[in-house]
Design a protein around this motif. Structure first.
Motif, PDB file in Angstrom:
ATOM      1  N   ILE A 102       1.037  -1.294  -0.122  1.00 53.42           N
ATOM      2  CA  ILE A 102       0.008  -0.021   0.080  1.00 53.42           C
ATOM      3  C   ILE A 102       0.882   1.373  -0.109  1.00 53.42           C
ATOM      4  N   ASN A 103       1.824   1.332   0.979  1.00 52.24           N
ATOM      5  CA  ASN A 103       2.768   2.405   0.861  1.00 52.24           C
ATOM      6  C   ASN A 103       3.684   2.732  -0.319  1.00 52.24           C
ATOM      7  N   GLU A 104       3.951   1.690  -0.951  1.00 50.72           N
ATOM      8  CA  GLU A 104       4.488   1.792  -2.446  1.00 50.72           C
ATOM      9  C   GLU A 104       3.579   2.485  -3.434  1.00 50.72           C
ATOM     10  N   ALA A 105       2.642   1.866  -3.367  1.00 48.13           N
ATOM     11  CA  ALA A 105       1.300   2.163  -4.421  1.00 48.13           C
ATOM     12  C   ALA A 105       1.121   3.839  -4.154  1.00 48.13           C
ATOM     13  N   ILE A 106       0.955   4.122  -2.900  1.00 47.66           N
ATOM     14  CA  ILE A 106       0.693   5.504  -2.407  1.00 47.66           C
ATOM     15  C   ILE A 106       1.960   6.609  -3.044  1.00 47.66           C
TER      16      ILE A 106
END
Length: 143
Positions: free
Chosen positions: A103-107
C-alpha cells in the motif's frame, strides 16, 4: 532508488500499456523493460509482477470495483487503475510482500505519476480492499 520500487514503477507503466493496447502488447514488454532498465533483476521482477497482475486482472478489478464506492472502473484514470491493480495483485498473491509495504509503495507511485488526489484515492481503495482480504491468507495466484 530501491530496486523493488523501480520494478513497481516499470510494472505500473507496463500495465498502462496493456490497458490501452491489450494482451497483444505482452510480447513487446520485454523490449520496454530492456530499454527502461539496465538491471536484469529489476526487469525480471517488473515482468513477473506485470504478468501476474494481468493474468489476475479480472479478480483485481472485481475487488477494486467493490472498494471504489461511487466510482466505476471505467472512470478511474489509467494510472490510478494500474497502480491499484498492481497493489491488489501484491496484496492478494505475493505472500513475501507485507500489506503495508504494498500500500505504501502504491501511494508513493501515485504521488509521482498520478494527480494531486491520486495518493488519497489509492490509499482509500487499497485500505478497503485490505480490510476485505485480511481474514483471507494470501494464496498463489495464476503466474
Amino acid at each position: 532508488m530501491d530496486p523493488r520500487t523501480k520494478a513497481r514503477q516499470l510494472a505500473m507503466q507496463a500495465l498502462c500499456q496493456l490497458d490501452v493496447q491489450g494482451t497483444s502488447v505482452l510480447a513487446e514488454l520485454k523490449d520496454f523493460f530492456t530499454e527502461s532498465e539496465p538491471d536484469l533483476a529489476i526487469r525480471k521482477l517488473a515482468s513477473d509482477w506485470t504478468k501476474g497482475t494481468w493474468e489476475n486482472v479480472a479478480e483485481c478489478d472485481k475487488l477494486i470495483t467493490e472498494a471504489a464506492i461511487k466510482w466505476k472502473l471505467s472512470r478511474l484514470s489509467m494510472v490510478d487503475k494500474s497502480i491499484i491493480r498492481l497493489a491488489v495483485y501484491q496484496l492478494k498473491c505475493c505472500p513475501d510482500i507485507p500489506p503495508k509495504v504494498a500500500i505504501n509503495e502504491a501511494i508513493e507511485i501515485a504521488k509521482i505519476f498520478g494527480s494531486d488526489k491520486s495518493p488519497a484515492f489509492v490509499n482509500g481503495v487499497l485500505d478497503g480492499i485490505l480490510k476485505k482480504l485480511q481474514p483471507v491468507k494470501k494464496t498463489e495466484c495464476e503466474q
